[in-house]
Design a protein around this motif. Sequence first.
Motif, PDB file in Angstrom:
ATOM      1  N   LYS A  84       9.715 -34.755  78.474  1.00  0.00           N
ATOM      2  CA  LYS A  84      10.515 -33.574  78.747  1.00  0.00           C
ATOM      3  C   LYS A  84       9.783 -32.632  79.691  1.00  0.00           C
ATOM      4  N   ASP A  85      10.589 -31.783  80.318  1.00  0.00           N
ATOM      5  CA  ASP A  85      10.071 -30.763  81.218  1.00  0.00           C
ATOM      6  C   ASP A  85       8.970 -29.958  80.523  1.00  0.00           C
ATOM      7  N   GLY A  86       7.801 -29.868  81.173  1.00  0.00           N
ATOM      8  CA  GLY A  86       6.688 -29.104  80.629  1.00  0.00           C
ATOM      9  C   GLY A  86       5.756 -29.859  79.715  1.00  0.00           C
ATOM     10  N   ASP A  87       6.056 -31.120  79.415  1.00  0.00           N
ATOM     11  CA  ASP A  87       5.216 -31.890  78.504  1.00  0.00           C
ATOM     12  C   ASP A  87       3.833 -32.160  79.097  1.00  0.00           C
ATOM     13  N   VAL A  88       2.884 -32.381  78.189  1.00  0.00           N
ATOM     14  CA  VAL A  88       1.572 -32.896  78.555  1.00  0.00           C
ATOM     15  C   VAL A  88       1.648 -34.418  78.480  1.00  0.00           C
ATOM     16  N   LEU A  89       1.347 -35.083  79.572  1.00  0.00           N
ATOM     17  CA  LEU A  89       1.532 -36.527  79.649  1.00  0.00           C
ATOM     18  C   LEU A  89       0.259 -37.262  79.224  1.00  0.00           C
ATOM     19  N   PRO A  90       0.419 -38.435  78.602  1.00  0.00           N
ATOM     20  CA  PRO A  90      -0.737 -39.187  78.100  1.00  0.00           C
ATOM     21  C   PRO A  90      -1.428 -39.966  79.221  1.00  0.00           C
ATOM     22  N   THR A  91      -2.357 -39.322  79.894  1.00  0.00           N
ATOM     23  CA  THR A  91      -3.036 -39.942  81.027  1.00  0.00           C
ATOM     24  C   THR A  91      -3.720 -41.241  80.635  1.00  0.00           C
ATOM     25  N   GLY A  92      -4.153 -41.332  79.384  1.00  0.00           N
ATOM     26  CA  GLY A  92      -4.835 -42.532  78.924  1.00  0.00           C
ATOM     27  C   GLY A  92      -3.975 -43.780  78.934  1.00  0.00           C
ATOM     28  N   ARG A  93      -2.662 -43.617  79.024  1.00  0.00           N
ATOM     29  CA  ARG A  93      -1.774 -44.775  79.119  1.00  0.00           C
ATOM     30  C   ARG A  93      -1.682 -45.316  80.542  1.00  0.00           C
ATOM     31  N   LEU A  94      -2.243 -44.598  81.494  1.00  0.00           N
ATOM     32  CA  LEU A  94      -2.058 -44.917  82.903  1.00  0.00           C
ATOM     33  C   LEU A  94      -3.349 -45.467  83.505  1.00  0.00           C
ATOM     34  N   LEU A  95      -3.206 -46.199  84.605  1.00  0.00           N
ATOM     35  CA  LEU A  95      -4.354 -46.797  85.276  1.00  0.00           C
ATOM     36  C   LEU A  95      -4.697 -46.107  86.589  1.00  0.00           C
ATOM     37  N   GLN A  96      -3.725 -45.995  87.494  1.00  0.00           N
ATOM     38  CA  GLN A  96      -3.948 -45.387  88.806  1.00  0.00           C
ATOM     39  C   GLN A  96      -2.689 -44.612  89.189  1.00  0.00           C
ATOM     40  N   PRO A  97      -2.422 -43.525  88.457  1.00  0.00           N
ATOM     41  CA  PRO A  97      -1.129 -42.855  88.580  1.00  0.00           C
ATOM     42  C   PRO A  97      -0.982 -42.053  89.865  1.00  0.00           C
ATOM     43  N   ARG A  98       0.269 -41.996  90.305  1.00  0.00           N
ATOM     44  CA  ARG A  98       0.685 -41.155  91.411  1.00  0.00           C
ATOM     45  C   ARG A  98       2.015 -40.518  91.011  1.00  0.00           C
ATOM     46  N   VAL A  99       2.290 -39.331  91.521  1.00  0.00           N
ATOM     47  CA  VAL A  99       3.499 -38.629  91.120  1.00  0.00           C
ATOM     48  C   VAL A  99       4.396 -38.419  92.330  1.00  0.00           C
TER      49      VAL A  99
END
Length: 258
Positions: A84-99
């Motif tokens: 949801k809008d404003g959430d803190v995302l679980p970076t640990g689930r990602l490898l080489q993220p881009r937005v």
Amino acid sequence: MNEVRTAARRLATASRDKVTCAPVRDLVGDAEAYEVQQLNIAARVADGAVQVGRKIGLTSPAVRRQLGVGQPDFGVLLDDMAFKDGDVLPTGRLLQPRVEAEVAFVLSEDLDEGPFDEETVARAVGAVLASLEIVDSRVEGWNITFADTVADNASAGLFVLGSEQKDLRDVTTEDVRMTLKLNGEERSTGTGADCMGDPLTALAWLATTSAALGDPLKAGEVVLSGALGPVVPVVAGDEVEATITGLGTVRASFGRNG
């Protein structure tokens, strides 16, 4: 089929172990890549995930130039990718993220009988929103071809929907303007026209492609229509804000511990 299964295992292992892998183009070509994608999505669904929509990738010329891929593709959105809008995302689930920032559609009708164009798909849109997509490649160094990204579920990671749902009749999607800021600094800009000329054109392409593959778009699905500007690498601790005219602002941050 053995090569398709081997490619699927390579990507699934990378996702599970959070370690990037070699490309899969040594195993499959463009024609088999969607089979790899479907195998891994089916396994996720068998484990309890729920399909909630689709994502269109490689719609922006800027993104295609960044990644060296020449045509659009699509992937599947699952419920555990949604935030949801404003959430803190679980970076640990990602490898080489881009937005990237995108126009998102929520469908109110099935799109199972074509032909499809901007007018016909517009009638099936129940709401339009600003969104963020966090793309993520399981392939080391984003060293991808079309076959690699398709097999890897179009490099899908997570997505964030804005909190403002708009009526499509109040928005001219090809004219919207997007600004994406990373930690308060402007990093990406674009327009609706940068997404295949119009995000509705991208939606019509997806409706046509999905129906031809025997998996048509359904009412209730979310469709991320594709990036409006260049993708931006992110790391834990970053804060992202994207504004799309007529659709409002969507925000997310990347957790340091998750």
